[in-house]
Scaffold this active site. Sequence first.
Site, PDB file in Angstrom:
ATOM      1  N   HIS A  10      24.623  -9.875  59.936  1.00 27.21           N
ATOM      2  CA  HIS A  10      23.956 -10.841  59.005  1.00 27.21           C
ATOM      3  C   HIS A  10      23.952 -12.074  59.863  1.00 27.21           C
ATOM      4  CE1 HIS A  10      23.554  -7.685  56.182  1.00 27.21           C
ATOM      5  NE2 HIS A  10      24.799  -7.713  55.833  1.00 27.21           N
ATOM      6  N   GLU A  23      29.874 -19.019  49.511  1.00 26.85           N
ATOM      7  CA  GLU A  23      30.456 -18.733  50.765  1.00 26.85           C
ATOM      8  C   GLU A  23      29.861 -17.655  51.539  1.00 26.85           C
ATOM      9  OE1 GLU A  23      35.358 -19.290  49.336  1.00 26.85           O
ATOM     10  OE2 GLU A  23      33.899 -18.139  48.016  1.00 26.85           O
ATOM     11  N   HIS A  81      31.744  -6.481  58.526  1.00 28.70           N
ATOM     12  CA  HIS A  81      31.073  -6.835  57.118  1.00 28.70           C
ATOM     13  C   HIS A  81      31.941  -7.257  56.278  1.00 28.70           C
ATOM     14  CE1 HIS A  81      26.616  -5.799  58.174  1.00 28.70           C
ATOM     15  NE2 HIS A  81      27.313  -5.275  59.137  1.00 28.70           N
ATOM     16  N   GLU A 150      33.749  -2.968  55.745  1.00 25.67           N
ATOM     17  CA  GLU A 150      33.619  -3.562  54.747  1.00 25.67           C
ATOM     18  C   GLU A 150      34.859  -4.118  54.090  1.00 25.67           C
ATOM     19  OE1 GLU A 150      30.873  -4.733  53.413  1.00 25.67           O
ATOM     20  OE2 GLU A 150      29.242  -3.254  53.700  1.00 25.67           O
TER      21      GLU A 150
END
Length: 269
Positions: A10, A23, A81, A150
């Site tokens: 991203h 955030e 991520h 993640e």
Amino acid sequence: MVKIVIDAGHGFNTPGKRSPDDEREWTFNNKVALYAIAKLQTYKDVEILRVDDPTGQTDVPLTTRTNLANEWQADVYASIHHNALNGKWGQHSGIETYTMDNPTANPKSIEIAGAIHPRVVMAMGISNRGMKRANFHVLRESAMPAFLTEGGFMDSTVDITKLRDDNYLKAQGEAIAEGLAVYFKLQLKPIVKELPLVPQQKGGGQLYQPSMQTIINSTIDVLIRLENKQEGALSSIWREKLAQGTLTDSDAIGILFIALDRGLLGDVK
């Protein structure tokens, strides 16, 4: 040479990729990526390519990222991520690591993820949601083994305390690097110990500190002879400085030139 792609997922302004306190996911991803890269750079025979925008200002298209990795012929694609459930604070928590869900996917992806996942769980100290399979673009379109981590939920009241602590993000990044190092059998670069600097005189050069007493004795002998030479006395201050340990390298070189000029070195024993 092992070629490793790092993808910090991203961009800073990507919609929705943020905690309930605004955030940005990229901020967490980027820190972990930088720590992983720093750790990987301590190993020999490693090349690293980062395919996201290191400034976070642009959300580089996923096709561009995987094309870069494929053209570079990387050995592994690491996509970093952090998760979110619904954008609202909750008690959900945990670490997930994904590989491609296609049965024909590169089996090495699972092996590499297996070296990464437990290390990230241990580094973050939060619950283990397990290794999972998904049809994510970076897993599907990368020609090399690929995994996607993640590293905790941004909207978790449990995980966010860890995500706000750079020590945990550093541990997560290093865990990813160490898992890759184990899988690819990377060797650490030798540690080069720096020799301590010789203390310097204020306003002067390095102190004259010969390692052999015979050299010191010869220097004293030269100084005494120069002081007694008929062609002009030499100040005894240099001999005093030598005795006190404050004679500098520059002083010693000066003494050598004077001794050569006065023809003294020919009869030094």
